[in-house]
Write a protein that holds these residues in place. Structure first.
Motif, mmCIF file in Angstrom:
data_model
loop_
_atom_site.group_PDB
_atom_site.id
_atom_site.type_symbol
_atom_site.label_atom_id
_atom_site.label_comp_id
_atom_site.label_asym_id
_atom_site.label_seq_id
_atom_site.Cartn_x
_atom_site.Cartn_y
_atom_site.Cartn_z
ATOM 1 N N SER A 91 19.570 -28.547 8.220
ATOM 2 C CA SER A 91 18.834 -27.584 9.048
ATOM 3 C C SER A 91 19.581 -26.260 9.147
ATOM 4 O O SER A 91 18.972 -25.184 9.142
ATOM 5 C CB SER A 91 18.586 -28.155 10.443
ATOM 6 O OG SER A 91 17.718 -29.273 10.385
ATOM 7 N N ALA A 92 20.914 -26.320 9.239
ATOM 8 C CA ALA A 92 21.712 -25.095 9.285
ATOM 9 C C ALA A 92 21.573 -24.318 7.984
ATOM 10 O O ALA A 92 21.468 -23.080 7.980
ATOM 11 C CB ALA A 92 23.171 -25.431 9.566
ATOM 12 N N ALA A 93 21.579 -25.035 6.850
ATOM 13 C CA ALA A 93 21.384 -24.380 5.560
ATOM 14 C C ALA A 93 20.001 -23.750 5.471
ATOM 15 O O ALA A 93 19.841 -22.625 4.975
ATOM 16 C CB ALA A 93 21.585 -25.382 4.429
ATOM 17 N N ALA A 94 18.990 -24.472 5.963
ATOM 18 C CA ALA A 94 17.625 -23.945 5.947
ATOM 19 C C ALA A 94 17.508 -22.695 6.822
ATOM 20 O O ALA A 94 16.780 -21.751 6.480
ATOM 21 C CB ALA A 94 16.652 -25.020 6.423
ATOM 22 N N GLU A 95 18.206 -22.686 7.945
ATOM 23 C CA GLU A 95 18.168 -21.505 8.821
ATOM 24 C C GLU A 95 18.761 -20.290 8.115
ATOM 25 O O GLU A 95 18.190 -19.193 8.167
ATOM 26 C CB GLU A 95 18.929 -21.791 10.114
ATOM 27 C CG GLU A 95 18.869 -20.641 11.112
ATOM 28 C CD GLU A 95 19.522 -20.974 12.436
ATOM 29 O OE1 GLU A 95 19.567 -20.079 13.301
ATOM 30 O OE2 GLU A 95 19.985 -22.116 12.609
ATOM 31 N N LEU A 96 19.887 -20.488 7.435
ATOM 32 C CA LEU A 96 20.453 -19.386 6.663
ATOM 33 C C LEU A 96 19.495 -18.947 5.555
ATOM 34 O O LEU A 96 19.360 -17.757 5.267
ATOM 35 C CB LEU A 96 21.795 -19.804 6.061
ATOM 36 C CG LEU A 96 22.976 -19.961 7.018
ATOM 37 C CD1 LEU A 96 24.184 -20.520 6.275
ATOM 38 C CD2 LEU A 96 23.323 -18.640 7.690
ATOM 39 N N GLY A 97 18.820 -19.934 4.944
ATOM 40 C CA GLY A 97 17.847 -19.598 3.916
ATOM 41 C C GLY A 97 16.704 -18.769 4.460
ATOM 42 O O GLY A 97 16.265 -17.795 3.834
ATOM 43 N N GLY A 98 16.206 -19.142 5.638
ATOM 44 C CA GLY A 98 15.114 -18.396 6.256
ATOM 45 C C GLY A 98 15.506 -16.979 6.620
ATOM 46 O O GLY A 98 14.655 -16.079 6.656
#
Length: 301
Positions: free
Chosen positions: A257-264
């Motif tokens: 989820s942290a990686a996805a947040e950075l991706g977003g």
């Protein structure tokens, strides 16, 4: 379902595309209709039998640990996700290179990523983030990433830069422009690294992440000045001998989820060297075994 499978340990030529039973999720798991799956070093090491003593497989086995696609079945006790949601994540050590996969850790795919990028993010981002977390706060520190152009290394560069680190990355010269685009100061690996770093980081390197297992770990410890300022995700035996942080990847939804947040936020984009159709999985595995990839190799299902 269609799947890639191998019926005995051996070379990439033993991979075949055939029908296999479709899996169903248990408690705390989801089933995903796969759009794309990543290829990781563990995939071909398992297929070859190199890891048989650690991870004995029931054959025939489906290679692949991470995948991206659309949720189509949900196990008991799962919350926060619905059928039809786009997700990426991790399952067991095998099973991902098929039309359906069971995931035990996942996150919603940000709109900024396509399916191939999401498939490239799972194991690479979790491994990179666990290695970086072992080194403590990154803001204002100079980080050396050994093997910065690979799947884990390139993820570590972007994630560390997003957290405020100054990143120096080692790679072959052909990948230096790639590292610059990721936000790293590039240099070559191998003999003379300490001398080159003196020019690039006159105040020294604070912390080091080894993603390469190139036999350089002892030199990296000398560069950092303390084994506890070094983490390795690749050379476990060397790390244990030298006293560095030794990091294993884990199926961790919070890290995904942290990686996805950075991706977003546009601060982390999984990098892909090449995509292959499912029918060419043998070529994809052979490519991965040659090493020195720039980002990840992905199978389009």
């Amino acid at each position: 379902m269609r799947a890639a499978r191998f019926h005995e340990y051996g070379g990439a030529e033993g991979l075949v595309i055939e029908q296999a039973p479709g899996p169903h999720p248990g408690p705390g798991e989801i089933r995903v209709r796969v759009a794309a799956a990543g290829v990781n070093p563990i995939d071909w090491k398992l297929r070859s039998g190199d890891l048989h003593q650690i991870f004995p497989l029931v054959l025939p086995a489906i290679p692949g640990r991470d995948a991206a696609g659309v949720v189509d079945e949900i196990g008991d006790g799962v919350q926060g996700v619905r059928i039809g949601d786009r997700v990426f994540g991790l399952g067991g050590v095998t099973g991902a290179t098929a039309e359906l996969v069971i995931l035990s850790a996942w996150a919603h795919t940000p709109d900024t990523w396509n399916d191939d990028e999401a498939a490239a993010a799972g194991l690479a981002s979790v491994t990179a983030m666990r290695g970086l977390d072992a080194l403590g706060s990154l803001a204002g520190r100079t980080l050396l990433v050994e093997g910065a152009a690979g799947g884990v290394g390139s993820a570590a560069v972007e994630i560390a830069a997003a957290q405020g680190a100054t990143v120096i990355g080692t790679a072959s010269e052909r990948n230096h422009e790639f590292l610059t685009a990721l936000g790293a100061v590039p240099t070559t690996y191998g003999p003379g690294l300490a001398r080159r770093l003196t020019a690039l980081a006159p105040h020294g390197v604070d912390i080091v992440l080894d993603t390469a297992a190139s036999g350089s770990l002892e030199d990296l410890v000398a560069i950092a000045g303390d084994p506890k300022r070094v983490a390795t995700v690749a050379d476990h035996a060397g790390g244990q001998r030298l006293g560095t942080h030794v990091v294993n990847a884990e199926n961790d939804s919070a890290l995904l989820s942290a990686a996805a947040e950075l991706g977003g936020q546009g601060r982390y984009t999984p990098r892909i060297e090449q995509t292959y159709p499912l029918e060419r999985i043998a070529d994809a595995h052979a490519h991965a075994e040659r090493g020195r990839t720039r980002g990840k190799i992905v199978i389009c299902i």
